[in-house]
Design a protein around this motif. Sequence first.
Motif, short mmCIF file in Angstrom:
data_model
loop_
_atom_site.label_atom_id
_atom_site.label_comp_id
_atom_site.label_asym_id
_atom_site.label_seq_id
_atom_site.Cartn_x
_atom_site.Cartn_y
_atom_site.Cartn_z
N VAL A 80 0.86 -1.18 0.00
CA VAL A 80 0.00 0.00 0.00
C VAL A 80 0.89 1.23 0.00
O VAL A 80 1.80 1.35 0.83
N ARG A 81 0.65 2.13 -0.93
CA ARG A 81 1.42 3.37 -1.01
C ARG A 81 0.53 4.56 -0.70
O ARG A 81 -0.57 4.69 -1.24
N ASN A 82 0.99 5.43 0.19
CA ASN A 82 0.30 6.67 0.49
C ASN A 82 1.29 7.81 0.29
O ASN A 82 2.42 7.76 0.81
N GLY A 83 0.88 8.83 -0.44
CA GLY A 83 1.82 9.91 -0.73
C GLY A 83 1.15 11.25 -0.92
O GLY A 83 -0.07 11.38 -0.94
N ALA A 84 1.99 12.26 -1.06
CA ALA A 84 1.53 13.62 -1.33
C ALA A 84 2.44 14.22 -2.39
O ALA A 84 3.61 13.84 -2.50
N GLN A 85 1.90 15.15 -3.15
CA GLN A 85 2.72 15.81 -4.16
C GLN A 85 2.24 17.24 -4.39
O GLN A 85 1.07 17.57 -4.16
N ALA A 86 3.17 18.08 -4.81
CA ALA A 86 2.87 19.44 -5.26
C ALA A 86 3.29 19.53 -6.71
O ALA A 86 4.34 19.02 -7.10
#
Length: 211
Positions: free
Chosen positions: A102-108
């Motif tokens: 499971v991958r959880n991430g954030a990006q701008a």
Amino acid sequence: MSKGLLAGAAAVAVLAAGSAQAASTELRRSADMRGLTFLVGGGVEGYTSGLRDQIDPGLAYGVTIAIKPTNVLGLELGYTGAMSEFNTGSVLATNANGPDIVRNGAQAAVTLGLSATPIQPYIMGGVGLSRYNVRAFAPGFQDDTVGNLPVGAGLRLHLGKFTADARVNYNFLFDQEFALTVPPSDVDLGGDETFSSGGRYMGTINVGATF
């Protein structure tokens, strides 16, 4: 008679062109292309290079908040996630309750429209960070946090406040230490800087509204 038919056809063509242009202008005026946009969506996520043979493509999902100060320029903050399974032909893993990774991430990211029209192709680029949680027991895989550089392109539709978006992007990984069976950083950029030749691709369809 033929001259009359030609004149009539020309008149109809002129009226049709005028009507199409008026409709296009009205669509552009009614479309909320500037402001704050909320999008939710899903699609598919997969890997390249050495990771491709070990991790199967899986479900991707995300939420994006974007602000567009102009009709073409956008600034985004988003949550991205995915659920993937190991390729059982390449990875010896015990069964997990649910997905193997499971991958959880954030990006701008920054988006740049290639036209100022309600149906707008665009390009994008940014920076992100993801946490990988390995839920199955698999030798050579571990939980890890990995940075990435997303680049991509998409097509966005503005219809009044309604907004729809189809996007594909590729994520260059800073390293791939969650998978110890492949080189963690195998591209030498000079000095002490290295990069991973493996990457992550994603294709999603998103819907929401602009206010």
